[in-house]
Scaffold this active site. Structure first.
Site, short mmCIF file in Angstrom:
data_model
loop_
_atom_site.label_atom_id
_atom_site.label_comp_id
_atom_site.label_asym_id
_atom_site.label_seq_id
_atom_site.Cartn_x
_atom_site.Cartn_y
_atom_site.Cartn_z
N ASP A 180 31.90 -16.23 -16.19
CA ASP A 180 32.54 -15.65 -15.01
C ASP A 180 33.90 -15.10 -15.40
O ASP A 180 34.13 -14.73 -16.56
CB ASP A 180 32.68 -16.76 -13.94
CG ASP A 180 32.67 -16.22 -12.52
OD1 ASP A 180 33.64 -15.56 -12.14
OD2 ASP A 180 31.70 -16.48 -11.80
N ASP A 198 37.68 -17.04 -24.00
CA ASP A 198 37.96 -15.86 -23.18
C ASP A 198 37.48 -14.64 -23.96
O ASP A 198 38.16 -14.16 -24.87
CB ASP A 198 39.46 -15.77 -22.89
CG ASP A 198 39.83 -14.57 -22.03
OD1 ASP A 198 38.99 -13.68 -21.86
OD2 ASP A 198 40.99 -14.53 -21.55
N ASP A 240 44.05 -16.98 -17.08
CA ASP A 240 45.19 -16.07 -17.18
C ASP A 240 45.61 -15.70 -15.76
O ASP A 240 44.90 -14.97 -15.06
CB ASP A 240 44.79 -14.80 -17.94
CG ASP A 240 44.35 -15.10 -19.36
OD1 ASP A 240 45.22 -15.26 -20.23
OD2 ASP A 240 43.13 -15.19 -19.61
N HIS A 273 37.83 -15.98 -8.94
CA HIS A 273 36.39 -16.09 -8.77
C HIS A 273 35.79 -17.26 -9.54
O HIS A 273 35.08 -18.11 -8.98
CB HIS A 273 35.73 -14.77 -9.19
CG HIS A 273 34.32 -14.62 -8.79
ND1 HIS A 273 33.28 -14.93 -9.63
CD2 HIS A 273 33.75 -14.18 -7.64
CE1 HIS A 273 32.12 -14.68 -9.00
NE2 HIS A 273 32.39 -14.23 -7.80
N ASN A 281 38.12 -37.04 -5.22
CA ASN A 281 39.42 -37.70 -5.21
C ASN A 281 40.00 -37.62 -3.80
O ASN A 281 39.27 -37.39 -2.84
CB ASN A 281 40.36 -37.06 -6.24
CG ASN A 281 40.45 -35.55 -6.09
OD1 ASN A 281 40.19 -35.01 -5.01
ND2 ASN A 281 40.81 -34.86 -7.16
N VAL A 334 15.14 -17.78 -15.37
CA VAL A 334 16.12 -17.19 -14.46
C VAL A 334 15.79 -17.63 -13.04
O VAL A 334 14.64 -17.55 -12.60
CB VAL A 334 16.11 -15.65 -14.55
CG1 VAL A 334 16.98 -15.04 -13.45
CG2 VAL A 334 16.61 -15.19 -15.91
N SER A 338 27.71 -15.08 -4.91
CA SER A 338 28.47 -15.82 -5.93
C SER A 338 28.78 -17.24 -5.48
O SER A 338 28.88 -18.15 -6.30
CB SER A 338 29.80 -15.11 -6.21
OG SER A 338 29.64 -14.02 -7.05
#
Length: 716
Positions: A197, A238, A248, A255, A268, A362, A417
């Site tokens: 992602d 990355d 970053d 996302h 938690n 998939v 997503s």
């Protein structure tokens, strides 16, 4: 053979008004009369959903699949044939200024740059016409598919009581049943899920404890300790910025952070909780503010594979069909869970990749809202989208807007997503409970144990929404496809009242002999059945090829020789009693001599039998046809092969466990009982021997003298 029927009648009670009487057998069989088993009927009620248009006008994130199929100018992905490379292209390399930028895997798929002034179509046409190239395609641009914890009450996807989300009342029960699933497991701390992602904020207090740490890497030493090609990849990699900083702030990285919170947000006293709050997240960033490239997606998939990751979350899409990405996913050894897309279109007619790749590993995910309707933006497809999950107005983790201040680092996102990580988290729970489960077993468990919604009927393949509760409580060894048989023996439990069957998948080659033995707890009566690949359930006798069902004992043995390559299924069945059992599989022909007519030898292609009194058993088998081979599975520490050498014979390829030797069988005069291959010093156990036609003649002999033959195999 009444034993299994009787047990079923006891367990089913009055479900059946009449059952035909069957004869009883106490004997072991091999393809003879088969034991009959009656299927139980599974009731899967459909929840009726009143159709309603979404009242939420919450904007989707700006990421969406590109309908324009955009690609990187001046770059192509090329898979070369054999050992060819960019330098092999000669004139084409010069004409287009071709240069290798990256190797995309350990084979021969490469990212190649070219003079961007030359039209893409011209470059592709020339490369695909080259005999050195298997395929060439654009480097498509891909984008994200998204438009005790105090916030648990807002996580309607995990528990929907009808509460309002952003002013929209929900429908009670439209959720994945997370709490019931957590009663079984919250996930294994040793299980790693790859999030392919954007980056992930690994310092978020609801994620920090769940971030994977590479055990083979020493942080900050500037050395590639695990020798995987990535220096200091402590938490992942990355691929967008080509460095080890998987988060970053300048890129946003909202996302991937949001997705990760839904999968594994820590249990938690802060913020949210994930579907599988104990598992680890491996951040593999390949998307930036402007999307990412197919080439980097491939590298991310291959990175996860190399680290043994069994489940990946893929909340992204766009671009056209990529053979290179298809190949990477197919060979990933993982369940690739993919977002169906946010265009509100039918994927059956307008494919969305990678979710539309027709691959068994998939799993494509649509989105529903908190009333059980297909989300207004969600793609769908009666044959191409598998399941739906909560995906509209989903609260999860996001990076801090002020460095170090995570008080308000949570937000609502909508998109397929957001639906996808609900499925990924569920797969993680299932795999935590069933660590030996294969990707197809995970997928099968998720799809078969979903909850039917009237609103989804005809829109997606299952017509159902995800159920973590049902999936986690599903026992994958109860029926076909079962679990892979683990090595040479397995110990487990069955019960004639609560757990009738344990099913294991066994891959066998043509001619392979297996001997299966069973022992069970004192006072039990367990039986064993072997089904062939045509079988779809062990609740029926259809497909039984061998069995052993003695009365009053759990000591059973059966032997079978496979007539064809394929997957077979071993069913350990509890006819009476409950307790432990041990099933042992011994695969391969044991020590002894096997003539060419032995059933244990599997002939593929065109072979003939030639009678000759000078041979070991009065005959030998021979072929001079392309594609012909003989395969033999044996259980021992050594093997020898003998045959006949004469004038029309050529070069034979003999392979044991993947290591090949080429031997000439040519002789100007006929020589019989010739020992032409010997292998000793093997580890005791299963080994595979193949004898193959090569089409090659010995040096100085006519081209048609290419026959190969087999007389005798001896196992030592």
């Amino acid at each position: 053979m009444r034993k299994k029927m009787t047990a079923l009648m006891v367990s089913l009670g009055l479900l059946f008004a009449s059952i035909p009487a069957l004869a009883t057998s106490n004997e072991s069989g091999n393809g003879g009369t088969q034991n009959f088993k009656k299927a139980t009927q599974k009731v899967n009620p459909v929840i009726q959903i009143q159709e309603r248009k979404s009242q939420s006008d919450k904007a989707m994130a700006t990421f969406k699949s590109s309908n324009g199929k955009s690609y990187k100018e001046g770059e192509v992905i090329v898979k070369f044939k054999n050992t060819y490379k960019t330098e092999s292209l000669g004139v084409l390399q010069t004409k287009f200024s071709l240069k290798t930028k990256k190797n995309l895997n350990q084979s021969n798929t490469k990212l190649i740059s070219f003079n961007a002034k030359i039209p893409m179509q011209e470059v592709l046409k020339s490369l695909n016409a080259s005999p050195q190239v298997e395929y060439a395609e654009p480097n498509y641009i891909l984008k994200a598919d998204a438009v005790s914890d105090p916030m648990f009450g807002q996580l309607w996807g995990l528990k929907n009581t009808g509460q309002s989300i952003l002013g929209v009342p929900g429908k009670a029960g439209i959720d994945i049943g997370a709490e019931a699933a957590w009663a079984v497991t919250k996930g294994s701390t040793s299980l790693v899920i790859a999030v392919i992602d954007t980056g992930v904020d690994i310092n978020h207090p609801d994620l920090k404890a769940q971030i994977w740490k590479n055990p083979g890497e020493v942080a900050g030493d500037g050395i590639d300790n695990d020798k995987n090609g990535y220096v200091d990849d402590v938490n992942g990699w990355d691929f967008y910025n080509i460095d080890n900083t998987v988060f970053d702030a300048a890129d946003g990285d909202e996302h991937g952070t949001h997705v990760s919170g839904t999968i594994a947000g820590t249990a938690n006293t802060l913020g949210v909780i994930g579907v599988a709050p104990n598992v680890k997240i491996m951040p593999l960033k390949f998307l930036g503010p402007d999307g990412g490239y197919t080439s980097d997606a491939i590298l991310a998939v291959n990175y996860a594979k190399a680290k043994g990751v069994k489940v990946t979350n893929n909340s992204w899409g766009g671009g056209g069909f990529s053979q290179a990405l298809y190949d990477a996913i197919q060979n990933s050894n993982s369940l690739f869970i993919a977002a169906a897309g946010n265009d509100g279109t039918d994927n059956d007619s307008s494919p969305h990749y990678p979710s539309n790749y027709n691959l068994p590993n998939v799993l494509s995910v649509a989105a529903i809202d908190n009333t059980g309707n297909l989300a207004w933006f969600s793609n769908y497809g009666a044959t191409t989208v598998d399941i739906a999950a909560p995906g509209q107005d989903i609260l999860s983790t996001v990076p801090a807007t002020t460095p170090g201040n995570y008080t308000n680092a949570y937000d609502y996102f909508s998109g397929t997503s957001m639906a996808t990580p609900h499925v990924t988290g569920t797969a993680a729970l299932f795999l935590s409970k069933n660590p030996a489960a294969a990707p197809l077993t995970m997928k099968d468990a998720i799809l078969k144990n979903s909850t039917a919604l009237s609103s989804l009927k005809g829109a997606i393949l299952t017509g159902s929404m995800l159920s973590a509760n049902k999936t986690v409580n599903f026992q994958p060894d109860n029926d076909i496809p079962g679990l892979p048989f683990p090595g040479t023996s397995v110990t487990n439990t069955v019960s004639s009242t609560s757990d009738l069957d344990d099913v294991y998948a066994i891959n066998m080659l043509k001619g392979e002999k297996v001997t299966i033995t069973l022992s069970g707890a004192t006072g039990t009566d367990f039986d064993i059945y072997l089904y062939n690949s045509s079988a779809t359930t062990v609740k029926s006798s259809a497909g039984i090829v061998a069995y052993s069902e003695k009365t009053g004992t759990s000591s059973e043995t059966l032997t079978y020789i496979a007539p064809a390559d394929g997957k077979y299924y071993l069913d350990v069945y509890a006819f009476k009693g409950a307790g432990t059992y041990t099933a042992t599989v011994k695969a391969g022909a044991t020590v002894g001599t096997y003539e060419n007519t032995a059933k244990e030898i599997g002939y593929i292609g065109t072979w003939s039998t030639f009678s000759n009194v000078n041979t070991s058993g009065g005959s030998f088998a021979g072929t001079n046809t392309m594609g012909s081979k003989a395969q033999f599975v044996f259980n021992g520490t050594g093997v020898t092969v003998s045959g006949v050498k004469y004038g029309t014979q050529g070069i034979v390829k003999v392979t044991v466990d993947g290591v090949s030797t080429f031997v000439s069988l040519y002789s100007a005069t006929s020589l019989y009982k010739q020992l032409y291959y010997t292998k000793t010093g093997l580890t005791a156990g299963r080994h595979v021997l193949t004898i193959e036609w090569t089409g090659k003649a010995a040096t100085g002999v006519k081209k048609t003298a290419t026959g190969v033959n087999l007389d005798t195999i001896i196992v030592k």
